[in-house]
Each structure stands twice: as C-alpha cells, then as structure tokens.
Design a protein around this motif. Structure first.
Motif, mmCIF file in Angstrom:
data_model
loop_
_atom_site.group_PDB
_atom_site.id
_atom_site.type_symbol
_atom_site.label_atom_id
_atom_site.label_comp_id
_atom_site.label_asym_id
_atom_site.label_seq_id
_atom_site.Cartn_x
_atom_site.Cartn_y
_atom_site.Cartn_z
ATOM 1 N N MET A 1 0.848 -1.161 0.000
ATOM 2 C CA MET A 1 0.000 0.000 0.000
ATOM 3 C C MET A 1 0.901 1.235 0.000
ATOM 4 O O MET A 1 1.769 1.382 0.847
ATOM 5 C CB MET A 1 -0.885 -0.050 1.240
ATOM 6 C CG MET A 1 -1.744 1.173 1.409
ATOM 7 S SD MET A 1 -2.979 0.969 2.687
ATOM 8 C CE MET A 1 -2.061 1.433 4.124
ATOM 9 N N SER A 2 0.652 2.099 -0.923
ATOM 10 C CA SER A 2 1.476 3.290 -1.074
ATOM 11 C C SER A 2 0.847 4.457 -0.324
ATOM 12 O O SER A 2 -0.371 4.642 -0.339
ATOM 13 C CB SER A 2 1.599 3.626 -2.562
ATOM 14 O OG SER A 2 2.378 4.773 -2.725
ATOM 15 N N LEU A 3 1.680 5.204 0.344
ATOM 16 C CA LEU A 3 1.218 6.367 1.085
ATOM 17 C C LEU A 3 1.454 7.615 0.247
ATOM 18 O O LEU A 3 2.463 7.724 -0.449
ATOM 19 C CB LEU A 3 1.989 6.498 2.398
ATOM 20 C CG LEU A 3 1.901 5.346 3.383
ATOM 21 C CD1 LEU A 3 2.849 5.585 4.552
ATOM 22 C CD2 LEU A 3 0.498 5.182 3.896
ATOM 23 N N ASN A 4 0.521 8.572 0.330
ATOM 24 C CA ASN A 4 0.777 9.828 -0.358
ATOM 25 C C ASN A 4 1.678 10.704 0.506
ATOM 26 O O ASN A 4 1.998 10.366 1.644
ATOM 27 C CB ASN A 4 -0.538 10.537 -0.744
ATOM 28 C CG ASN A 4 -1.346 10.983 0.464
ATOM 29 O OD1 ASN A 4 -0.790 11.310 1.506
ATOM 30 N ND2 ASN A 4 -2.656 11.001 0.316
ATOM 31 N N ARG A 5 2.077 11.820 -0.015
ATOM 32 C CA ARG A 5 3.064 12.672 0.653
ATOM 33 C C ARG A 5 2.620 13.136 2.041
ATOM 34 O O ARG A 5 3.390 13.092 2.994
ATOM 35 C CB ARG A 5 3.372 13.878 -0.243
ATOM 36 C CG ARG A 5 4.453 14.753 0.295
ATOM 37 C CD ARG A 5 4.715 15.918 -0.668
ATOM 38 N NE ARG A 5 5.778 16.733 -0.191
ATOM 39 C CZ ARG A 5 7.045 16.623 -0.580
ATOM 40 N NH1 ARG A 5 7.373 15.707 -1.460
ATOM 41 N NH2 ARG A 5 7.963 17.416 -0.091
ATOM 42 N N SER A 6 1.366 13.532 2.173
ATOM 43 C CA SER A 6 0.888 14.022 3.480
ATOM 44 C C SER A 6 0.843 12.887 4.508
ATOM 45 O O SER A 6 1.120 13.092 5.688
ATOM 46 C CB SER A 6 -0.476 14.694 3.344
ATOM 47 O OG SER A 6 -1.446 13.764 2.916
ATOM 48 N N GLU A 7 0.488 11.680 4.068
ATOM 49 C CA GLU A 7 0.475 10.535 4.981
ATOM 50 C C GLU A 7 1.895 10.188 5.433
ATOM 51 O O GLU A 7 2.114 9.859 6.597
ATOM 52 C CB GLU A 7 -0.172 9.326 4.307
ATOM 53 C CG GLU A 7 -1.653 9.490 4.064
ATOM 54 C CD GLU A 7 -2.244 8.390 3.209
ATOM 55 O OE1 GLU A 7 -3.451 8.128 3.348
ATOM 56 O OE2 GLU A 7 -1.506 7.787 2.412
ATOM 57 N N LYS A 8 2.845 10.282 4.508
ATOM 58 C CA LYS A 8 4.244 10.025 4.860
ATOM 59 C C LYS A 8 4.735 11.057 5.866
ATOM 60 O O LYS A 8 5.419 10.719 6.833
ATOM 61 C CB LYS A 8 5.126 10.055 3.618
ATOM 62 C CG LYS A 8 4.931 8.870 2.703
ATOM 63 C CD LYS A 8 5.794 8.980 1.470
ATOM 64 C CE LYS A 8 5.557 7.819 0.524
ATOM 65 N NZ LYS A 8 6.350 7.925 -0.698
ATOM 66 N N GLU A 9 4.387 12.314 5.658
ATOM 67 C CA GLU A 9 4.790 13.378 6.589
ATOM 68 C C GLU A 9 4.176 13.148 7.964
ATOM 69 O O GLU A 9 4.827 13.383 8.991
ATOM 70 C CB GLU A 9 4.400 14.747 6.044
ATOM 71 C CG GLU A 9 5.234 15.184 4.863
ATOM 72 C CD GLU A 9 4.760 16.481 4.234
ATOM 73 O OE1 GLU A 9 3.770 17.073 4.722
ATOM 74 O OE2 GLU A 9 5.381 16.907 3.249
ATOM 75 N N ALA A 10 2.931 12.683 8.007
ATOM 76 C CA ALA A 10 2.267 12.403 9.284
ATOM 77 C C ALA A 10 2.978 11.262 10.019
ATOM 78 O O ALA A 10 3.190 11.333 11.238
ATOM 79 C CB ALA A 10 0.804 12.057 9.058
ATOM 80 N N VAL A 11 3.371 10.227 9.285
ATOM 81 C CA VAL A 11 4.085 9.096 9.891
ATOM 82 C C VAL A 11 5.429 9.565 10.430
ATOM 83 O O VAL A 11 5.814 9.236 11.565
ATOM 84 C CB VAL A 11 4.269 7.948 8.866
ATOM 85 C CG1 VAL A 11 5.243 6.907 9.388
ATOM 86 C CG2 VAL A 11 2.931 7.311 8.550
#
Length: 178
Positions: A1-11
C-alpha cells in the motif's frame, strides 16, 4: 500500500515524536509471525509502555535523523518492527521475552544513549532490572547499615539491662541475709 506525501509526513512526525521522548529503540524482524502472535506482542508492549510500529525503513530513517537513534540507521533493512520506550529497558525486555517464546521474531539491533546496539547489546539491556527493582535494591542497601546499627544498639542495651538487674538484686539479697 502506497502512502501519499501528506500521509508520509504524518508518519514521520509521529515517529519523530516517539523518538524525541524515548530512551531506547529496539528493532526486530517479524517475518512469518502470525497475526495472533503480533497482536499478543503489541498488547504486551502497550502494557509495558512500549510503542511498537511497523514502518517503511526510509520513513524510519528520516524520522530518527538528528536524534540519538540515528546511529541505528544502517541496521534499518528488511521487514522490521520498531519499539520505542521511555523506560530504558522496557522495549528490550518486551522484545527479548517475546523472542524467547517465538523463534520467528528475530532481534536485529537497536540504539540506547546515542550508541548503536547489536543483538547481544539488546539482550544485555533486557537483563537489567527495571527502575522499580533498582530503586528497591538501593533502598535496601541504604537501610542495611541503619538496621545493623539498631540491632547492635539494641543488643548493647539488653546486655546493660541484664548486667544492671543482678547488681541491684545483690545488695537486696545481702541485706536480707544479714
């Protein structure tokens, strides 16, 4: 499952917060562990105050950049579960204890006090008693000389008390005999 940029920043933000508050990071390979076993591990970790996360290694490297855990970046390869704990030994204890009963969980390394730990380092950290046990041992050590002094003084008082009674009875016995 690929995360978008905002989800990656949140992680990254979440893991950076965990790393900022934690003293210890433990990494373990979880390949082949059943969902039930992973749930049991997470439950045990949660009760011990350990935050366990399965993260993409690139996100984990970015999250720990600039923190004392950056020294473990080179160990971040393969499918890993990351355990962060505020207590210095909690993460190591939880992962080591679980690894003893489940051979599919393989400890890979970790970091403590700005130093990278290998597998043996994590196991040694896990063998250190908890903070509460260490404090109890320290209290016992501090109380030991005081208790010994009290016992010696009590014995001296009892001895003087025994020596005083026969001396007081001796004149009374002589007076009665005369």
């Amino acid at each position: 499952m690929s995360l978008n940029r905002s989800e990656k920043e949140a992680v990254i933000t979440e893991v950076t917060g965990l790393a900022a508050n934690a003293q210890t990071l433990v990494m373990a390979e979880y390949r082949g562990i059943t969902v039930a076993d992973m749930t049991r591990l997470r439950s045990t970790a949660r009760s011990a105050g350990v935050s366990l996360s399965v993260l993409k290694n690139t996100l984990a490297r970015r999250a720990v950049a600039g923190s004392p855990f950056e020294v473990a970046s080179d160990q971040m390869t393969g499918p890993l579960i990351y355990g962060f704990s505020v207590d210095a030994v909690a993460a190591a204890k939880v992962v080591s204890e679980f690894a003893k009963t489940n051979d599919k969980l393989v400890i890979r390394g970790g970091a403590f006090a700005g130093k990278a730990l290998d597998v043996n380092g994590v196991k040694q950290l896990a063998n250190i008693p908890s903070k509460e046990v260490l404090l109890a041992q320290l209290c016992g050590l501090l109380m030991s000389p005081i208790s010994r002094t009290a016992v010696v003084l009590g014995a001296l008082a009892a001895k003087k008390g025994e020596g005083a009674e026969p001396a007081a009875e001796a004149p009374a016995a002589e007076a009665a005999a005369a």
